[in-house]
Motif scaffolding. Structure first.
Motif, PDB file in Angstrom:
ATOM      1  N   SER A 177       0.841  -1.192   0.000  1.00 18.79           N
ATOM      2  CA  SER A 177       0.000   0.000   0.000  1.00 18.79           C
ATOM      3  C   SER A 177       0.877   1.243   0.000  1.00 18.79           C
ATOM      4  N   ALA A 178       0.256   2.372  -0.349  1.00 13.39           N
ATOM      5  CA  ALA A 178       0.935   3.660  -0.329  1.00 13.39           C
ATOM      6  C   ALA A 178      -0.019   4.686   0.261  1.00 13.39           C
ATOM      7  N   ASN A 179       0.533   5.671   0.978  1.00 14.92           N
ATOM      8  CA  ASN A 179      -0.289   6.706   1.582  1.00 14.92           C
ATOM      9  C   ASN A 179      -0.719   7.732   0.534  1.00 14.92           C
ATOM     10  N   LEU A 180      -1.939   8.222   0.677  1.00 16.33           N
ATOM     11  CA  LEU A 180      -2.475   9.246  -0.210  1.00 16.33           C
ATOM     12  C   LEU A 180      -2.930  10.425   0.632  1.00 16.33           C
ATOM     13  N   ASP A 181      -2.380  11.597   0.353  1.00 16.39           N
ATOM     14  CA  ASP A 181      -2.795  12.832   1.009  1.00 16.39           C
ATOM     15  C   ASP A 181      -3.704  13.612   0.075  1.00 16.39           C
ATOM     16  N   ILE A 182      -4.851  14.053   0.595  1.00 13.87           N
ATOM     17  CA  ILE A 182      -5.798  14.832  -0.192  1.00 13.87           C
ATOM     18  C   ILE A 182      -5.872  16.221   0.433  1.00 13.87           C
ATOM     19  N   ASP A 183      -5.274  17.209  -0.235  1.00 13.17           N
ATOM     20  CA  ASP A 183      -5.155  18.553   0.314  1.00 13.17           C
ATOM     21  C   ASP A 183      -6.111  19.512  -0.375  1.00 13.17           C
ATOM     22  N   PHE A 184      -6.681  20.433   0.423  1.00 12.75           N
ATOM     23  CA  PHE A 184      -7.607  21.434  -0.077  1.00 12.75           C
ATOM     24  C   PHE A 184      -7.044  22.821   0.226  1.00 12.75           C
ATOM     25  N   TYR A 185      -6.947  23.638  -0.801  1.00  9.79           N
ATOM     26  CA  TYR A 185      -6.468  25.017  -0.664  1.00  9.79           C
ATOM     27  C   TYR A 185      -7.583  25.960  -1.119  1.00  9.79           C
ATOM     28  N   LEU A 186      -7.992  26.876  -0.236  1.00 11.78           N
ATOM     29  CA  LEU A 186      -9.082  27.793  -0.535  1.00 11.78           C
ATOM     30  C   LEU A 186      -8.531  29.178  -0.856  1.00 11.78           C
ATOM     31  N   LEU A 187      -9.044  29.803  -1.917  1.00 10.80           N
ATOM     32  CA  LEU A 187      -8.632  31.153  -2.277  1.00 10.80           C
ATOM     33  C   LEU A 187      -9.333  32.144  -1.352  1.00 10.80           C
ATOM     34  N   SER A 188      -8.555  32.994  -0.692  1.00 13.56           N
ATOM     35  CA  SER A 188      -9.107  33.944   0.263  1.00 13.56           C
ATOM     36  C   SER A 188      -9.715  35.143  -0.460  1.00 13.56           C
ATOM     37  N   GLN A 189     -10.371  36.010   0.316  1.00 18.00           N
ATOM     38  CA  GLN A 189     -11.017  37.181  -0.253  1.00 18.00           C
ATOM     39  C   GLN A 189     -10.014  38.134  -0.874  1.00 18.00           C
ATOM     40  N   ASP A 190      -8.772  38.148  -0.350  1.00 15.31           N
ATOM     41  CA  ASP A 190      -7.732  38.998  -0.929  1.00 15.31           C
ATOM     42  C   ASP A 190      -6.908  38.256  -1.995  1.00 15.31           C
ATOM     43  N   ARG A 191      -7.500  37.190  -2.569  1.00 13.22           N
ATOM     44  CA  ARG A 191      -6.949  36.456  -3.723  1.00 13.22           C
ATOM     45  C   ARG A 191      -5.602  35.802  -3.425  1.00 13.22           C
ATOM     46  N   GLN A 192      -5.526  35.162  -2.270  1.00 16.05           N
ATOM     47  CA  GLN A 192      -4.311  34.457  -1.899  1.00 16.05           C
ATOM     48  C   GLN A 192      -4.642  33.037  -1.471  1.00 16.05           C
ATOM     49  N   TYR A 193      -3.757  32.090  -1.875  1.00 14.48           N
ATOM     50  CA  TYR A 193      -3.852  30.723  -1.376  1.00 14.48           C
ATOM     51  C   TYR A 193      -2.936  30.578  -0.158  1.00 14.48           C
TER      52      TYR A 193
END
Length: 484
Positions: free
Chosen positions: A356-372
């Protein structure tokens, strides 16, 4: 033709009730006369699914009726290699179209023969008799009718549909991409993008070749220039030669960057498209980092333009398996969803010892000032099952779906082969901390799972294909998980 006259309706059983009010999932099980191991296409206007499958010696195509959950086999045109859906003049709803060795064809109303509607050469000169998959050869340039984009070796052929159903041909000077790493050459089409690049209200075609943005402009009469305008955007891309990182070419991997165009889409919701550039930073043949660099679009008197340096970016220390760019929290701005894994020595050892291998599922949200953010807003972990003996890896189920019809996405994660975990959207965080758990069958390899609004209620549902390698009671079935 084969018609399945029954469908089994089951009620999802909630194994744990961590939320105040648990959801209910209705499962429709549709037996098929072949494995659904090809593509699944949703013909929403027709309330149908088109499902392809193949074996070592044969290929199939079925259509599933989403009203009574019956299915029937469709004939496949002899020279068909890919299929898609299109809006054709004089036809109501969606029409299945096939790209083959001689061009584009459609089936007759009774399915007894295939009718050619576009005759064209393409890069596909020899038929693969064992495969039929969906392909992106249908484009929408704003007329309300579908157009076709067919790659060839020296040109990419655009066929614009007219109101009477005829087509006008534009041979765009975009050649195929060729690699000769092996003794036999490898030809692949160049990906196309659609954007209004000169602010005239008309959609244009964009390709990348030789590290340059090639713009094919649509004119007021609907015609498209066959020669490109090379954009003077100050955004650097790697050429094919720079991206050719092969140790037999005498060039070290260490310290090299490869910049490629990932997408052209409106990230910040201001109505102007932006550039997403994928930068691969290589340490060696296995270790590499990826960053996604966002250049926000600006409309000037000369048309669309960008700054040389990105305004925001996302950096991962893993190798992305996929990248999904969408609005997850209904704020009008697009976010990133990146499942990834480490392909270093540690992963190889884990695969050998544990399978088996590990899987990371990452979420990045764009902020109101247009930054991740520098770090992911949310991370979910899963496991990839690897069978070295069968040279096969099975992806776990992880999907985002708008289950409430509000634009807010929920997270669906499979656990083993018999449990589905549902993380609902919450106002104060992206997903709930605790999951609702459902006991239901999941496919061995969930990479072919699809999310569609199957019943037109504004809520997204889940399609799970079970192929011929599943446990006997689940073989060659579609499981439709209808959300409440």
């Amino acid at each position: 033709m084969v018609k399945t006259i029954f469908a089994i309706t089951l009620l999802g059983v909630v194994a744990a009730l961590p939320l105040a009010q648990a959801s209910t999932i209705t499962t429709q099980i549709i037996p098929l006369p072949h494995p659904p191991n090809g593509s699944v296409l949703h013909l929403a206007d027709n309330k149908q699914l088109a499902v392809s499958g193949f074996s070592q010696f044969e290929r199939w195509l079925s259509v599933v009726n989403l009203t009574d959950y019956s299915s029937r086999m469709l004939p496949i045109p002899d020279d068909a290699q890919y299929f898609s859906q299109a809006k054709l003049a004089g036809s109501s709803g969606d029409t299945l179209v096939f790209l083959g060795l001689g061009g584009v064809s459609v089936l007759s109303a009774d399915g007894s023969y295939a009718q050619r509607i576009v005759t064209s050469e393409s890069i596909y000169r020899v038929l693969d008799k064992n495969r039929l998959r969906e392909a992106d050869f249908v484009v929408d340039l704003g007329s309300g009718l579908s157009d076709f984009l067919i790659p060839d070796f020296q040109h990419t052929h655009l066929y614009r549909q007219q109101s009477d159903g005829s087509f006008v041909h534009y041979p765009l000077t975009v050649s195929a991409q060729m690699r000769s790493w092996r003794n036999s050459p490898d030809y692949t089409p160049r990906r196309h993008f659609i954007a209004d690049v000169n602010n005239d209200g008309r959609q244009d075609l964009v390709f990348v070749a030789d590290g340059k943005f090639q713009l094919f402009l649509q004119q007021a009469d609907g015609s498209v220039n066959t020669a490109p305008v090379v954009a003077d955007w100050p955004v650097s891309l790697s050429t094919e030669q720079e991206a050719d990182q092969r140790n037999d070419a005498g060039r070290s991997y260490n310290g090299q960057n490869i910049d490629t165009l990932r997408d052209i889409t409106d990230i910040d919701g201001d109505g102007i498209v932006d550039l997403v550039i994928n930068r691969e930073q290589l340490a060696d043949a296995l270790e590499r980092n990826n960053s996604f660099r966002i250049h926000f679009g600006q409309m000037t008197e000369q048309g669309l333009n960008f700054n040389a340096e990105p305004e925001t970016f996302i950096t991962t220390d893993t190798s992305p398996i996929d990248v999904v760019i969408d609005d997850f929290n209904a704020d009008g701005r697009k976010d990133f969803y990146i499942p990834s894994t480490h392909f270093g020595v540690g992963t190889i050892v884990r695969v050998l010892l544990r399978g088996s291998a590990n899987l990371d599922i990452d979420f990045y949200l764009l902020s109101q000032d247009r930054q991740y953010p520098k770090k992911a807003d949310f991370r979910q972990q899963a496991t990839i099952d690897v069978s070295i003996g069968n040279l096969r890896y099975d992806m776990p189920l992880f999907k985002l779906a708008d289950m409430q019809g509000t634009g807010h996405k929920s997270l669906l994660v499979g656990e083993g082969s018999g449990q589905l975990k549902l993380y609902q959207h919450e106002d104060k965080r992206l997903f709930s901390r605790r999951a609702e758990r459902f006991k239901l069958a999941l496919p061995r390899d969930a990479s072919r799972a699809k999310v569609f609004d199957l019943n037109g209620d504004g809520k997204e549902d889940l399609v799970l294909p079970f192929d011929s390698q599943e446990a006997e009671q689940y073989r060659n079935q579609l499981h439709l998980l209808i959300m409440p």
